[in-house]
Design a protein around this motif. Structure first.
Motif, PDB file in Angstrom:
ATOM      1  N   UNK A   1      19.280  26.593  69.072  1.00  0.00           N
ATOM      2  CA  UNK A   1      18.238  27.626  69.087  1.00  0.00           C
ATOM      3  C   UNK A   1      18.465  28.692  68.024  1.00  0.00           C
ATOM      4  N   UNK A   2      19.545  28.549  67.244  1.00  0.00           N
ATOM      5  CA  UNK A   2      19.881  29.490  66.180  1.00  0.00           C
ATOM      6  C   UNK A   2      20.083  30.904  66.724  1.00  0.00           C
ATOM      7  N   UNK A   3      20.785  30.997  67.853  1.00  0.00           N
ATOM      8  CA  UNK A   3      21.030  32.290  68.480  1.00  0.00           C
ATOM      9  C   UNK A   3      22.511  32.419  68.849  1.00  0.00           C
ATOM     10  N   UNK A   4      23.145  33.437  68.306  1.00  0.00           N
ATOM     11  CA  UNK A   4      24.526  33.776  68.658  1.00  0.00           C
ATOM     12  C   UNK A   4      24.527  35.234  69.098  1.00  0.00           C
ATOM     13  N   UNK A   5      24.985  35.480  70.308  1.00  0.00           N
ATOM     14  CA  UNK A   5      24.970  36.831  70.870  1.00  0.00           C
ATOM     15  C   UNK A   5      26.389  37.353  71.006  1.00  0.00           C
ATOM     16  N   UNK A   6      26.629  38.544  70.471  1.00  0.00           N
ATOM     17  CA  UNK A   6      27.945  39.182  70.512  1.00  0.00           C
ATOM     18  C   UNK A   6      27.842  40.573  71.129  1.00  0.00           C
ATOM     19  N   UNK A   7      28.962  41.046  71.649  1.00  0.00           N
ATOM     20  CA  UNK A   7      29.040  42.403  72.185  1.00  0.00           C
ATOM     21  C   UNK A   7      30.151  43.164  71.479  1.00  0.00           C
TER      22      UNK A   7
END
Length: 206
Positions: free
Chosen positions: A190-196
């Motif tokens: 989905x071409x999504x990388x989520x970082x915090x």
């Protein structure tokens, strides 16, 4: 006749000396190869993946999303080519590792692909999926073992050959202290990388 016999004896001694010299050199070469191979493929200490642990002293400040291209730029900036013989590249089908290994006096191009798994503590496990190593027959665990032995790895990259996995813990980066990064989601298709962005609570007391 005596002179011919003397010449024949000298010639025989020369051949014997040459034979034992070559035999000695060959033996030393074989021993060297055995030592190198033993070192490369030694099991060593257990390096199994540690369990995910949550740290109650970490405060989450902000969450942001990146695509694969942006994440690749981030990884390139975090990983110095002078220190490590490989690089990471995020693609739609997985996370690719490419590099070179010195195997028995020759360089072998290594290409490994990993499946990413985000853990509860925000670390990322890269599980080996496939491996190509030119014409050399080598397992993923041995390739990772050699990377682990000969590469100067940053403190946030942990290689676990026995599990054929690499553990990325961005919250251990000294360069970001007292801050750190944690993975929230890695959805390559989905071409999504989520970082915090996180900060250790104890750092605010100093």
């Amino acid at each position: 006749m005596q002179r011919d016999a003397s010449q024949t004896g000298s010639r025989n001694r020369f051949y014997r000396i040459g034979f034992f010299t070559i035999l000695t050199l060959f033996t030393v070469l074989i021993l060297t190869i055995v030592i190198i191979v033993s070192r490369l493929f030694a099991e060593g200490e257990s390096q199994s993946l540690p369990p995910a642990t949550s740290d109650g002293n970490l405060a989450e400040l902000v969450t942001f999303q990146l695509d694969r291209e942006q994440t690749n730029v981030l990884l390139t900036d975090l990983v110095s080519e002078d220190e490590m013989p490989f690089q990471f590249q995020l693609e739609e089908d997985g996370i690719h590792l490419t590099g070179e290994l010195d195997v028995l006096f020759s360089e072998v191009d290594i290409h490994m692909m990993f499946d990413p798994l985000v853990r509860d503590d925000g670390s990322l496990v890269l599980q080996a999926n496939s491996l190509s190593a030119g014409v050399v027959s080598i397992s993923a665990s041995n390739a990772l073992r050699m990377f682990n032995q000969f590469a100067e790895l940053p403190e946030w990259i942990h290689i676990h050959p026995e599990d054929e996995a690499i553990l990325l813990e961005l919250n251990e980066m000294d360069e970001l202290s007292p801050y750190g990064l944690q993975f929230k989601q890695v959805a390559l298709a989905d071409d999504q990388i989520e970082l915090s962005l996180i900060r250790k609570e104890t750092a605010t007391e100093n």
